[in-house]
Design a protein around this motif. Structure first.
Motif, short mmCIF file in Angstrom:
data_model
loop_
_atom_site.label_atom_id
_atom_site.label_comp_id
_atom_site.label_asym_id
_atom_site.label_seq_id
_atom_site.Cartn_x
_atom_site.Cartn_y
_atom_site.Cartn_z
N GLU A 41 0.81 -1.22 0.00
CA GLU A 41 0.00 0.00 0.00
C GLU A 41 0.85 1.27 0.00
OE1 GLU A 41 -0.96 0.54 4.73
OE2 GLU A 41 -2.11 -0.93 3.61
N ASN A 42 2.13 1.16 0.28
CA ASN A 42 3.01 2.33 0.37
C ASN A 42 3.93 2.51 -0.84
OD1 ASN A 42 2.00 2.86 2.94
ND2 ASN A 42 3.52 1.54 3.90
N ILE A 43 3.78 1.65 -1.84
CA ILE A 43 4.67 1.75 -3.01
C ILE A 43 3.84 1.81 -4.28
CG2 ILE A 43 6.66 0.64 -1.91
CD1 ILE A 43 5.89 -1.98 -3.19
N GLN A 44 4.53 1.98 -5.39
CA GLN A 44 3.89 2.09 -6.70
C GLN A 44 2.91 0.93 -6.91
OE1 GLN A 44 6.75 2.48 -9.93
NE2 GLN A 44 5.46 1.24 -11.24
N LYS A 45 1.69 1.27 -7.28
CA LYS A 45 0.62 0.27 -7.46
C LYS A 45 0.94 -0.63 -8.66
CE LYS A 45 -3.64 -1.02 -6.49
NZ LYS A 45 -3.73 -2.11 -5.58
N ASN A 46 0.55 -1.89 -8.52
CA ASN A 46 0.66 -2.84 -9.62
C ASN A 46 -0.56 -3.74 -9.54
OD1 ASN A 46 1.19 -5.27 -11.11
ND2 ASN A 46 3.35 -4.76 -11.09
N LYS A 47 -1.42 -3.67 -10.55
CA LYS A 47 -2.67 -4.44 -10.50
C LYS A 47 -2.43 -5.95 -10.49
CE LYS A 47 -3.78 -4.56 -15.41
NZ LYS A 47 -4.78 -4.34 -16.41
N LEU A 48 -1.27 -6.39 -10.96
CA LEU A 48 -0.96 -7.82 -10.96
C LEU A 48 -0.88 -8.36 -9.53
CD1 LEU A 48 -0.35 -10.41 -12.44
CD2 LEU A 48 2.02 -9.62 -12.72
N THR A 49 -0.40 -7.55 -8.58
CA THR A 49 -0.35 -8.02 -7.20
C THR A 49 -1.76 -8.26 -6.66
OG1 THR A 49 -0.25 -5.77 -6.28
CG2 THR A 49 1.85 -6.91 -6.70
N ASP A 50 -2.73 -7.44 -7.07
CA ASP A 50 -4.13 -7.64 -6.67
C ASP A 50 -4.68 -8.93 -7.28
OD1 ASP A 50 -4.10 -5.24 -5.24
OD2 ASP A 50 -4.94 -4.09 -6.91
N ILE A 51 -4.34 -9.18 -8.52
CA ILE A 51 -4.80 -10.40 -9.21
C ILE A 51 -4.23 -11.63 -8.50
CG2 ILE A 51 -4.56 -11.73 -11.35
CD1 ILE A 51 -4.68 -8.95 -12.82
N ILE A 52 -2.95 -11.58 -8.16
CA ILE A 52 -2.30 -12.71 -7.48
C ILE A 52 -2.94 -12.92 -6.11
CG2 ILE A 52 -0.14 -13.50 -6.44
CD1 ILE A 52 1.25 -12.08 -8.89
N LYS A 53 -3.20 -11.85 -5.39
CA LYS A 53 -3.83 -11.99 -4.07
C LYS A 53 -5.21 -12.65 -4.20
CE LYS A 53 -4.82 -9.80 0.26
NZ LYS A 53 -4.42 -8.76 1.18
N GLU A 54 -5.99 -12.24 -5.18
CA GLU A 54 -7.30 -12.87 -5.42
C GLU A 54 -7.14 -14.34 -5.78
OE1 GLU A 54 -10.48 -11.94 -4.89
OE2 GLU A 54 -9.56 -10.21 -3.92
N ARG A 55 -6.11 -14.67 -6.55
CA ARG A 55 -5.83 -16.07 -6.90
C ARG A 55 -5.55 -16.88 -5.64
NH1 ARG A 55 -1.08 -16.24 -11.03
NH2 ARG A 55 -2.57 -14.95 -12.16
N ILE A 56 -4.80 -16.30 -4.70
CA ILE A 56 -4.50 -16.98 -3.43
C ILE A 56 -5.78 -17.17 -2.63
CG2 ILE A 56 -3.36 -16.69 -1.19
CD1 ILE A 56 -1.08 -15.22 -2.77
N ILE A 57 -6.59 -16.14 -2.53
CA ILE A 57 -7.86 -16.22 -1.78
C ILE A 57 -8.74 -17.32 -2.35
CG2 ILE A 57 -10.02 -14.99 -1.28
CD1 ILE A 57 -8.26 -12.41 -1.07
N ASP A 58 -8.86 -17.37 -3.67
CA ASP A 58 -9.70 -18.39 -4.32
C ASP A 58 -9.13 -19.79 -4.14
OD1 ASP A 58 -11.41 -16.37 -5.14
OD2 ASP A 58 -10.63 -16.32 -7.21
N ARG A 59 -7.83 -19.95 -4.38
CA ARG A 59 -7.19 -21.27 -4.34
C ARG A 59 -7.21 -21.87 -2.94
NH1 ARG A 59 -2.29 -23.31 -7.17
NH2 ARG A 59 -3.21 -22.27 -8.95
N PHE A 60 -7.07 -21.03 -1.90
CA PHE A 60 -6.94 -21.53 -0.54
C PHE A 60 -8.17 -21.23 0.32
CE2 PHE A 60 -2.73 -20.92 -2.27
CZ PHE A 60 -2.19 -22.17 -2.09
N ASN A 61 -9.26 -20.84 -0.33
CA ASN A 61 -10.54 -20.64 0.34
C ASN A 61 -10.40 -19.70 1.54
OD1 ASN A 61 -13.29 -20.99 0.66
ND2 ASN A 61 -13.06 -22.79 1.95
N LEU A 62 -9.89 -18.50 1.29
CA LEU A 62 -9.61 -17.54 2.36
C LEU A 62 -10.62 -16.39 2.41
CD1 LEU A 62 -5.76 -17.36 1.80
CD2 LEU A 62 -6.94 -18.51 3.70
N SER A 63 -11.76 -16.55 1.77
CA SER A 63 -12.72 -15.44 1.72
C SER A 63 -13.23 -15.04 3.11
CB SER A 63 -13.87 -15.76 0.79
OG SER A 63 -14.53 -16.94 1.21
N SER A 64 -13.18 -15.94 4.09
CA SER A 64 -13.64 -15.60 5.44
C SER A 64 -12.52 -14.98 6.29
CB SER A 64 -14.20 -16.85 6.14
OG SER A 64 -13.17 -17.79 6.35
N PHE A 65 -11.31 -14.84 5.74
CA PHE A 65 -10.19 -14.25 6.46
C PHE A 65 -10.09 -12.76 6.14
CE2 PHE A 65 -9.21 -18.60 6.98
CZ PHE A 65 -8.24 -18.73 7.94
N GLU A 66 -9.49 -12.01 7.06
CA GLU A 66 -9.19 -10.60 6.84
C GLU A 66 -7.74 -10.46 6.41
OE1 GLU A 66 -9.73 -9.03 10.77
OE2 GLU A 66 -11.85 -8.62 10.41
#
Length: 160
Positions: A41-66
């Motif tokens: 959040e403190n450095i130059q934005k890269n939308k790919l990092t958001d895509i990867i994070k969503e991939r992790i959430i989906d793959r590991f069923n983390l939607s109930s985590f913060e």
């Protein structure tokens, strides 16, 4: 725990270029030499990092985590002679903490993750899933001009 080829070679190239552009915005890590990091959040934005994070959430069923709030999601660069010291991540409260480290680039030698006193068979583009609150972790000394580039995503859930 190790998920190989979690990103494509094209995604890897984009992330390496972005990490090099972000290097001036990374802070020295006082826990070891030749280590630099910053929260995404403190450095130059890269939308790919958001895509990867969503991939992790989906793959590991983390939607109930913060999102983990103490360390956060970070970009880490370890240069020649640097290493990650042996530690575990203490998160205050009654929290389950999961961390997912994406090894974007590995050095010419060294830089392998050590988890629970075991050197892991890791390679570029792999994702390591682990519980940093329960087990000690570190990495070998980085050797060579090719830096170790890591993206780390944290998730937490309060235990009731």
């Amino acid at each position: 725990m190790i998920h190989k080829e979690f990103i494509t070679k094209e995604e890897q190239i984009e992330l390496i270029t972005w990490a090099k552009e972000c290097r001036p915005s990374l802070n020295p890590n006082l826990n070891g030499p030749h280590r630099f990091f910053n929260q995404l959040e403190n450095i130059q934005k890269n939308k790919l990092t958001d895509i990867i994070k969503e991939r992790i959430i989906d793959r590991f069923n983390l939607s109930s985590f913060e999102n983990e709030k103490v360390i956060g999601d970070i970009l880490s660069v370890v240069e020649d002679g640097g290493f990650i010291h042996r530690h575990n991540d203490k998160i205050p409260g009654n929290i389950i903490h999961h961390r997912y480290n994406l090894l974007v680039q590995m050095p010419e030698r060294g830089g392998k993750n050590i988890y629970n006193e075991e050197v892991l068979d890791v390679e570029e583009r792999c994702l390591i899933a682990y519980r940093p609150d329960l087990h000690f972790h570190s990495c070998e000394k980085v050797i060579g001009k090719k830096h170790r580039i890591n993206l780390s995503f944290g998730f937490q859930k309060e235990i009731l």
